[in-house]
Motif scaffolding. Sequence first.
Motif, mmCIF file in Angstrom:
data_model
loop_
_atom_site.group_PDB
_atom_site.id
_atom_site.type_symbol
_atom_site.label_atom_id
_atom_site.label_comp_id
_atom_site.label_asym_id
_atom_site.label_seq_id
_atom_site.Cartn_x
_atom_site.Cartn_y
_atom_site.Cartn_z
ATOM 1 N N VAL A 133 -19.207 19.359 35.094
ATOM 2 C CA VAL A 133 -19.526 18.564 36.399
ATOM 3 C C VAL A 133 -18.486 17.587 36.116
ATOM 4 C CG1 VAL A 133 -21.172 17.022 37.328
ATOM 5 C CG2 VAL A 133 -21.848 19.386 36.594
ATOM 6 N N GLU A 134 -18.184 16.874 34.946
ATOM 7 C CA GLU A 134 -17.269 15.954 34.961
ATOM 8 C C GLU A 134 -16.021 16.473 35.218
ATOM 9 O OE1 GLU A 134 -17.676 14.949 30.788
ATOM 10 O OE2 GLU A 134 -19.600 14.121 31.049
ATOM 11 N N GLU A 135 -15.434 17.530 34.782
ATOM 12 C CA GLU A 135 -14.044 18.020 35.129
ATOM 13 C C GLU A 135 -14.071 17.989 36.725
ATOM 14 O OE1 GLU A 135 -12.154 17.085 33.231
ATOM 15 O OE2 GLU A 135 -11.877 18.667 31.539
ATOM 16 N N CYS A 136 -15.250 18.714 37.315
ATOM 17 C CA CYS A 136 -15.014 18.747 38.679
ATOM 18 C C CYS A 136 -15.110 17.396 39.468
ATOM 19 C CB CYS A 136 -16.215 19.534 39.330
ATOM 20 S SG CYS A 136 -15.955 21.355 39.122
ATOM 21 N N ASP A 137 -15.765 16.573 38.801
ATOM 22 C CA ASP A 137 -15.638 15.260 39.569
ATOM 23 C C ASP A 137 -14.470 14.433 39.348
ATOM 24 O OD1 ASP A 137 -18.307 14.972 40.476
ATOM 25 O OD2 ASP A 137 -19.324 13.909 38.725
ATOM 26 N N ARG A 138 -13.933 14.753 38.127
ATOM 27 C CA ARG A 138 -12.681 13.907 37.618
ATOM 28 C C ARG A 138 -11.676 14.505 38.670
ATOM 29 N NH1 ARG A 138 -9.752 15.368 32.144
ATOM 30 N NH2 ARG A 138 -7.919 14.155 32.251
ATOM 31 N N PHE A 139 -11.438 15.561 38.932
ATOM 32 C CA PHE A 139 -10.373 16.196 39.803
ATOM 33 C C PHE A 139 -10.720 16.384 41.396
ATOM 34 C CE2 PHE A 139 -9.153 17.187 35.467
ATOM 35 C CZ PHE A 139 -8.077 16.589 35.385
ATOM 36 N N TYR A 140 -11.907 16.215 41.709
ATOM 37 C CA TYR A 140 -12.395 16.478 43.114
ATOM 38 C C TYR A 140 -11.482 15.539 44.037
ATOM 39 C CZ TYR A 140 -15.408 17.194 46.990
ATOM 40 O OH TYR A 140 -16.160 17.378 48.294
ATOM 41 N N PRO A 141 -11.134 14.115 43.844
ATOM 42 C CA PRO A 141 -10.307 13.512 44.715
ATOM 43 C C PRO A 141 -9.083 14.089 45.048
ATOM 44 C CG PRO A 141 -11.422 11.951 43.195
ATOM 45 C CD PRO A 141 -11.785 13.432 42.668
ATOM 46 N N TRP A 148 -7.069 17.321 52.533
ATOM 47 C CA TRP A 148 -7.442 16.645 53.819
ATOM 48 C C TRP A 148 -6.491 15.298 53.909
ATOM 49 C CZ3 TRP A 148 -10.026 19.727 56.792
ATOM 50 C CH2 TRP A 148 -10.935 20.476 56.053
ATOM 51 N N GLY A 149 -5.773 14.870 53.172
ATOM 52 C CA GLY A 149 -5.033 13.778 52.846
ATOM 53 C C GLY A 149 -3.544 13.871 53.246
ATOM 54 N N GLY A 150 -3.109 15.317 52.839
ATOM 55 C CA GLY A 150 -1.871 15.539 53.261
ATOM 56 C C GLY A 150 -0.897 15.294 52.241
ATOM 57 N N ARG A 151 -1.241 14.871 50.762
ATOM 58 C CA ARG A 151 -0.522 14.267 50.032
ATOM 59 C C ARG A 151 0.259 15.472 49.228
ATOM 60 N NH1 ARG A 151 -3.265 9.110 46.668
ATOM 61 N NH2 ARG A 151 -3.140 7.693 48.424
ATOM 62 N N GLN A 152 1.255 15.064 48.480
ATOM 63 C CA GLN A 152 1.806 16.096 47.413
ATOM 64 C C GLN A 152 0.934 16.281 46.347
ATOM 65 O OE1 GLN A 152 4.659 17.990 48.276
ATOM 66 N NE2 GLN A 152 4.267 17.112 50.432
ATOM 67 N N PRO A 153 1.081 17.420 45.809
ATOM 68 C CA PRO A 153 0.341 17.641 44.540
ATOM 69 C C PRO A 153 0.527 16.597 43.258
ATOM 70 C CG PRO A 153 1.134 19.628 45.290
ATOM 71 C CD PRO A 153 1.852 18.716 46.142
ATOM 72 N N GLN A 154 1.620 16.078 43.172
ATOM 73 C CA GLN A 154 1.627 15.241 41.940
ATOM 74 C C GLN A 154 1.178 13.844 42.295
ATOM 75 O OE1 GLN A 154 2.969 15.749 38.496
ATOM 76 N NE2 GLN A 154 1.676 13.725 38.494
ATOM 77 N N ASP A 155 1.440 13.288 43.516
ATOM 78 C CA ASP A 155 0.844 12.227 44.196
ATOM 79 C C ASP A 155 -0.663 12.151 44.289
ATOM 80 O OD1 ASP A 155 3.334 11.214 44.327
ATOM 81 O OD2 ASP A 155 3.634 11.731 46.659
ATOM 82 N N LEU A 161 -6.228 10.274 39.159
ATOM 83 C CA LEU A 161 -6.396 9.734 37.769
ATOM 84 C C LEU A 161 -6.549 8.372 37.766
ATOM 85 C CD1 LEU A 161 -4.387 12.406 35.762
ATOM 86 C CD2 LEU A 161 -6.940 12.321 36.288
ATOM 87 N N ILE A 162 -5.881 7.618 38.604
ATOM 88 C CA ILE A 162 -5.848 6.164 38.634
ATOM 89 C C ILE A 162 -7.331 5.630 39.124
ATOM 90 C CG2 ILE A 162 -5.233 3.963 39.870
ATOM 91 C CD1 ILE A 162 -2.293 5.286 39.643
ATOM 92 N N ASP A 163 -7.786 6.461 40.183
ATOM 93 C CA ASP A 163 -8.985 5.879 40.615
ATOM 94 C C ASP A 163 -10.069 6.088 39.812
ATOM 95 O OD1 ASP A 163 -8.626 7.264 44.120
ATOM 96 O OD2 ASP A 163 -7.944 5.459 42.975
ATOM 97 N N ALA A 164 -10.180 7.316 39.170
ATOM 98 C CA ALA A 164 -10.941 7.614 37.843
ATOM 99 C C ALA A 164 -10.983 6.718 37.033
ATOM 100 C CB ALA A 164 -10.884 9.037 37.524
#
Length: 168
Positions: A133-141, A148-155, A161-164
């Motif tokens: 659950v922690e890993e799913c929560d960590r990377f869900y954003p 949904w946001g159209g961002r590039q994978p690295q971005d 990771l900054i948000d987390a």
Amino acid sequence: MITDRHTDTGEDDSAPVDTLVALFEARGWPYELIGEDELSGEVQGAWAKYQMRAIWRREDNVLQLLCLPEVRVGDDKRTAMFELLSLVNEQIWLGHFDLWSSGSVLLYRHGMMLGDDGLLSIMQAQMAVEHAVEECDRFYPAFQFVLWGGRQPQDALDAALIDAAGEA
């Protein structure tokens, strides 16, 4: 504290699915047994409810834990998602994320090799479920940023990771 239902007999460990049933019952998480070697349930995470599946393979003494964050990937996002999965999996010590070819469903998968006795303690079960659950929560954003946001994978990964890291 969660106690194992075998405590009265002095046993600390039990069959993996039985141990997971005890954990889900103690936490009040909904679950159902699918045969004697498989459990399906739901666990609330920070971002979503996750479907949790546990499959016990007696012949190998392996318990496979799957955590599905209800994320489906459209054909137009598959390439970006595979790139993101590669970046995300570099950050993980246990388990990995994958894209199930049937239905393009995102999942976290962790195989636990149990000893020759095939027993699982309640603490092992609790740590494994919490970790999934922690890993799913960590990377869900990050997954949402790509889908949904159209961002590039690295971005997307950097932003997630900054948000987390900023949450308290």
